[in-house]
Design an enzyme around this catalytic site. Structure first.
Site: not given
Ligand code: NAP
Length: 284
Positions: A56, A100, A123
């Protein structure tokens, strides 16, 4: 009709599709005075997470997003993690926050996600953003469902299409069901207690599997001409495989994603798009 640029035969090239999204994100970022800034929080040293985070960061750099890694100790307390997220929420130079997953078991995943400001929630996993999606007022849409949707809308008319989603997680299955319902698909959301999974799949125009069990979706689950998206990722010895028996299922499909090179790159491209979106939300 010409087939979409991302189809190679009936194989969906997620890398090629993701490149087109990333090119558009890059162009948009070039028009900005300051680049978007993405804070990535990683707790501990979970092997696969380290690989995902590294990937990422690399893609963020390529498109012009400044990604800052906050790598914190595995034993961080909930209060300290909440405090870090709160400080990033208040930092006006940070436009997106990515926590994460998975977190170590002593940390509360839902509480930690909901500590993120919904406007910085790249997200799309906070209850507020998930709720808005279910209320058909989407703001930031979770990355993997968004990537699946981008592919499907190029391949089929979702209106009235029969879609079976295998797996009902908050990360993939549930928001994907909401997103596809919002586009008038008829969605069946299945899980580990679903009886006769095969029968649900067999009647479907689209099957999307997000479980993490190699070989779960077999040839006899899939009708001729179906579209199959394989979200699953499992490491088997040195190989990465999905949930679908690709060799046997692919000849029956109108289109199918491989693993790797299917949904994975789309997820990362959608993360970059969401970061740009989050920045825009904070600057209106
Ligand atoms: P998760 O939270 O563990 O959810 C798995 C889901 O599968 C659950 O809803 C579970 O049902 C269901 N399930 C388990 N066994 C089943 C069975 N035999 N039949 C039908 N459903 C079954 O996992 P996740 O975070 O959604 O991730 C799923 C997979 O996708 C993993 O392999 C993950 O690595 C991968 N993934 C890939 C990407 C990507 O970018 N490609 C992104 C995210 C995740 P219950 O709810 O009843 O337990």
């Amino acid at each position: 009709m010409r087939s979409p640029f991302f189809l190679k035969g009936n194989i969906i090239d997620g890398r090629a599709f993701s490149q087109s999204i990333l090119a558009s994100v890059t162009e948009n970022i070039k028009t900005l005075e300051t680049p978007p800034k993405l804070a990535v929080i990683m707790v501990g040293n979970h092997g696969p997470s380290e690989i995902y985070v590294h990937h990422k960061q690399r893609v963020a750099k390529e498109v012009g997003i400044e990604a800052i890694l906050h790598h914190v100790d595995e034993n961080i307390s909930q209060e300290k993690l909440d405090h870090l997220i709160d400080s990033l929420n208040k930092d006006t130079s940070v436009h997106g926050i990515l926590l994460q997953l998975p977190l170590p078991p002593h940390l509360d995943r839902v509480r930690s996600i909901n500590a993120i400001s919904p406007l910085k929630d790249v997200d799309g996993l906070t209850s507020e953003n998930q709720g808005l999606l279910f209320a058909k007022r989407p703001r930031i849409i979770p990355c993997t469902p968004l990537g699946c949707f981008y592919i499907l809308r190029e391949l089929i008319d979702l209106k009235g299409a029969n879609v079976t989603i295998v797996g009902r997680s908050f990360l993939v299955g549930r928001p994907l069901a909401a997103l596809l319902m919002n586009h008038d698909a008829t969605v069946t959301l299945t899980h580990r207690f679903t009886e006769n999974l095969k029968d649900h799949c067999k009647d479907s125009d689209v099957i999307i599997s997000a479980v993490g069990r190699p070989g779960l979706i077999r040839e006899d689950f899939v009708k001729e001409g179906a579209v199959v998206l394989d979200v699953g990722i499992t490491r088997v010895e040195t190989e990465t495989v999905g949930d679908v028996d690709f060799a046997k299922v692919s000849p029956k499909c109108k289109a199918i994603t491989p693993v790797p090179g299917g949904i994975g790159p789309m997820t990362i491209a959608c993360l970059m798009e969401n970061t740009l979106k989050a920045m825009a939300l904070q600057t209106v």
